[in-house]
Design an enzyme around this catalytic site. Sequence first.
Site, PDB file in Angstrom:
ATOM      1  N   GLU A  33      22.355  -5.708  81.338  1.00 12.23           N
ATOM      2  CA  GLU A  33      22.867  -5.421  79.990  1.00 12.23           C
ATOM      3  C   GLU A  33      23.020  -3.908  79.845  1.00 12.23           C
ATOM      4  O   GLU A  33      22.097  -3.163  80.109  1.00 12.23           O
ATOM      5  CB  GLU A  33      21.912  -5.982  78.934  1.00 12.23           C
ATOM      6  CG  GLU A  33      22.229  -5.588  77.503  1.00 12.23           C
ATOM      7  CD  GLU A  33      23.640  -5.943  77.055  1.00 12.23           C
ATOM      8  OE1 GLU A  33      23.999  -7.129  77.079  1.00 12.23           O
ATOM      9  OE2 GLU A  33      24.399  -5.005  76.687  1.00 12.23           O
ATOM     10  N   CYS A  41      26.140 -11.292  69.273  1.00 13.60           N
ATOM     11  CA  CYS A  41      25.587 -12.365  68.447  1.00 13.60           C
ATOM     12  C   CYS A  41      24.332 -11.896  67.716  1.00 13.60           C
ATOM     13  O   CYS A  41      24.228 -12.012  66.499  1.00 13.60           O
ATOM     14  CB  CYS A  41      25.285 -13.556  69.348  1.00 13.60           C
ATOM     15  SG  CYS A  41      24.339 -14.834  68.566  1.00 13.60           S
ATOM     16  N   GLY A 184      42.482 -10.162  57.085  1.00 17.38           N
ATOM     17  CA  GLY A 184      42.282 -11.283  57.999  1.00 17.38           C
ATOM     18  C   GLY A 184      41.388 -12.341  57.372  1.00 17.38           C
ATOM     19  O   GLY A 184      40.216 -12.072  57.084  1.00 17.38           O
ATOM     20  N   GLY A 185      41.964 -13.528  57.132  1.00 17.53           N
ATOM     21  CA  GLY A 185      41.218 -14.618  56.499  1.00 17.53           C
ATOM     22  C   GLY A 185      40.688 -15.617  57.503  1.00 17.53           C
ATOM     23  O   GLY A 185      40.618 -16.812  57.225  1.00 17.53           O
ATOM     24  N   ALA A 271      39.511  -7.671  60.282  1.00 20.07           N
ATOM     25  CA  ALA A 271      38.963  -8.756  61.121  1.00 20.07           C
ATOM     26  C   ALA A 271      40.133  -9.656  61.512  1.00 20.07           C
ATOM     27  O   ALA A 271      40.354 -10.702  60.913  1.00 20.07           O
ATOM     28  CB  ALA A 271      37.903  -9.527  60.345  1.00 20.07           C
ATOM     29  N   GLY A 273      40.769 -10.738  64.702  1.00 22.81           N
ATOM     30  CA  GLY A 273      40.550 -11.321  66.023  1.00 22.81           C
ATOM     31  C   GLY A 273      39.799 -10.365  66.928  1.00 22.81           C
ATOM     32  O   GLY A 273      39.469  -9.245  66.527  1.00 22.81           O
ATOM     33  N   ARG A 274      39.504 -10.845  68.128  1.00 27.79           N
ATOM     34  CA  ARG A 274      38.706 -10.050  69.059  1.00 27.79           C
ATOM     35  C   ARG A 274      39.356 -10.071  70.434  1.00 27.79           C
ATOM     36  O   ARG A 274      40.096 -11.002  70.758  1.00 27.79           O
ATOM     37  CB  ARG A 274      37.266 -10.597  69.105  1.00 27.79           C
ATOM     38  CG  ARG A 274      36.573 -10.481  67.738  1.00 27.79           C
ATOM     39  CD  ARG A 274      35.158 -10.976  67.759  1.00 27.79           C
ATOM     40  NE  ARG A 274      34.281 -10.260  68.653  1.00 27.79           N
ATOM     41  CZ  ARG A 274      33.603  -9.147  68.328  1.00 27.79           C
ATOM     42  NH1 ARG A 274      33.740  -8.612  67.131  1.00 27.79           N
ATOM     43  NH2 ARG A 274      32.804  -8.569  69.209  1.00 27.79           N
ATOM     44  N   ASP A 314      33.109 -15.193  75.279  1.00 30.91           N
ATOM     45  CA  ASP A 314      34.308 -14.590  74.692  1.00 30.91           C
ATOM     46  C   ASP A 314      35.240 -13.946  75.712  1.00 30.91           C
ATOM     47  O   ASP A 314      36.400 -13.689  75.399  1.00 30.91           O
ATOM     48  CB  ASP A 314      33.897 -13.490  73.697  1.00 30.91           C
ATOM     49  CG  ASP A 314      33.359 -14.044  72.388  1.00 30.91           C
ATOM     50  OD1 ASP A 314      33.182 -15.277  72.282  1.00 30.91           O
ATOM     51  OD2 ASP A 314      33.110 -13.238  71.468  1.00 30.91           O
ATOM     52  N   HIS A 447      15.203 -39.909  52.799  1.00 28.72           N
ATOM     53  CA  HIS A 447      15.893 -39.983  51.512  1.00 28.72           C
ATOM     54  C   HIS A 447      15.124 -39.192  50.467  1.00 28.72           C
ATOM     55  O   HIS A 447      13.888 -39.306  50.426  1.00 28.72           O
ATOM     56  CB  HIS A 447      16.005 -41.441  51.062  1.00 28.72           C
ATOM     57  CG  HIS A 447      16.586 -41.589  49.687  1.00 28.72           C
ATOM     58  ND1 HIS A 447      17.938 -41.465  49.444  1.00 28.72           N
ATOM     59  CD2 HIS A 447      15.988 -41.813  48.487  1.00 28.72           C
ATOM     60  CE1 HIS A 447      18.145 -41.621  48.144  1.00 28.72           C
ATOM     61  NE2 HIS A 447      16.988 -41.831  47.536  1.00 28.72           N
TER      62      HIS A 447
END
Length: 482
Positions: A33, A41, A184-185, A271, A273-274, A314, A447
């Site tokens: 990393e 995330c 961006g929606g 926002a 997309g990526r 991704d 329930h």
Amino acid sequence: MQTFDLIVIGSGPGGYKAALSAAQRGAKVALVEKSLPGGNCLNQGCIPKKTLLHLASLIEDMLHLQGRGLVGQVHGDFTAAMHHKDEVVNGIRNNFPIWLRRLGVHIFNGHARFVAPYEVEVAHDDPNIAHPHHQHLSAPKIIIATGSAPRTLAECPFDGNTVISSREFMFELDQLPETMLFVGGGTIGVELAYLMHQFGAKVRLIEQADRLLPTARIPDHACASLERKFKRIGLDYRLNLGVAHTRVEQGKAHITFSDGTHAIFDKVLVAVGRTPVVSGLNLDQAGIALNEQGYIATSEYLETNVPGIYAIGDVKPGPMTANAALHDAKVAAENAVNGNQITFNYFKVPMVIHSAMEIAAVGLTEEQAEAAGFTPEAARTSFGGSGKARAYHDTEGFVEVIHDAETGQLLGGCVVGPEAGEQIQMMTAACQSDRGLWFFKELSYSHPSWCEEFETAIEPCTTAFSKSEKEIFMPGIYAGHE
Ligand SMILES: Cc1cc2nc3c(=O)[nH]c(=O)nc-3n(C[C@H](O)[C@H](O)[C@H](O)COP(=O)(O)OP(=O)(O)OC[C@H]3O[C@@H](n4cnc5c(N)ncnc54)[C@H](O)[C@@H]3O)c2cc1C
């Protein structure tokens, strides 16, 4: 040179899960990393977002129940919420490497790049270190899980301060802006716009398509529920609208929209997309091919064009969610350790949107089921008749179960409403069982609960099947299918 059975590059949900799965299967695993453990995330995606959205929905619930046994006004404190979010993320992140090491994963901090197909250099590019020591690792199997980064928009370029991505939002924003535009929606746009609306910012959300969440695998009526709720709570969203031009002056964004109108905002979050993170990996040294869109091309086994080298999450084509990355991780780890045996199947993977309405779906939509040759039928019920929904004074939303009208075979489903992201686990399990619609019929429920509405939804269909001459009890669409 240190040798391993498997090297995993990137410690997001794809990478850490693959490393863990392979180690649990007995492999000697290295996990590399270059930045913060846990990937997007943990550090700037799912976990911080969910922490903040939990607060946002509590604000909504408290206001909604005013005068019904609750008194006193509640309002959000954005700065304190961001500190709380940092505490949550830091707590998980501090334990993360300890947990992985305890389970047998060897962790390397540094930037991984290929020097040959099965050889990786871990570079320590820290400018504070005069003579950085680079390590060399080799393994017959490698999994690339380097994730993605926010996509840029030429008409509204990031400046890291006024025009920001979700990254700066999570890492740097600590004051509530008075006005904020979300461009961006998609999932990130509808989630973060709702969050800021609940904390008291004056929010506008624009989407160039004719519905919110245009690429999500959810039915139009699920989107319509969210759009209705946005209208009701006064969140200003506009469809069929884009940004034509942006000028940042004295810390404010002057936006010209595609319809020629103008407005000024304190902050703009783009926002749209990526894009996959492949730069700096030296993929050419290993001969690994990209597809036309720049993702690492993979087979149904998630293997690249180079045998034994896999790509997950991704960075390769497919849904860009942690859910999908975690699914990929199990597939690739199994294939890397035991030979290519299992294939990915994103119809098995639920997707969840946490906004003013929680929306979750799995499997096929009615349209997809029809295109696949089924005779789809939707069994639906709203939460209006649910005891739990009435107790919570929250009856908006519905459960929908898509099945084949000829056989009762389960094909997919959607839940819109409270805890939809939890309820969808039941739908996911049902779709993998071999009992079809009868999965829901044969179960005993607690329930009052949200999930008992699955049985309410399908009861008319099982009754009709029982009276018919049709051959029933067909396996779920995924049962026995790998
Ligand atoms: C605001 C936001 C909210 C989200 N919410 C959700 C949600 O609720 N649910 C959901 O399912 N998904 C969500 N997502 C999407 C999710 O975060 C991603 O799909 C997921 O993190 C992808 O996982 P990954 O393992 O492919 O890569 P990532 O999590 O992106 O991790 C990749 C890692 O690889 C490292 N890396 C890159 N290159 C190298 C290199 N050369 N050497 C070493 N390390 C390297 C990076 O530093 C990074 O840590 C959200 C995303 C955002 C932005």
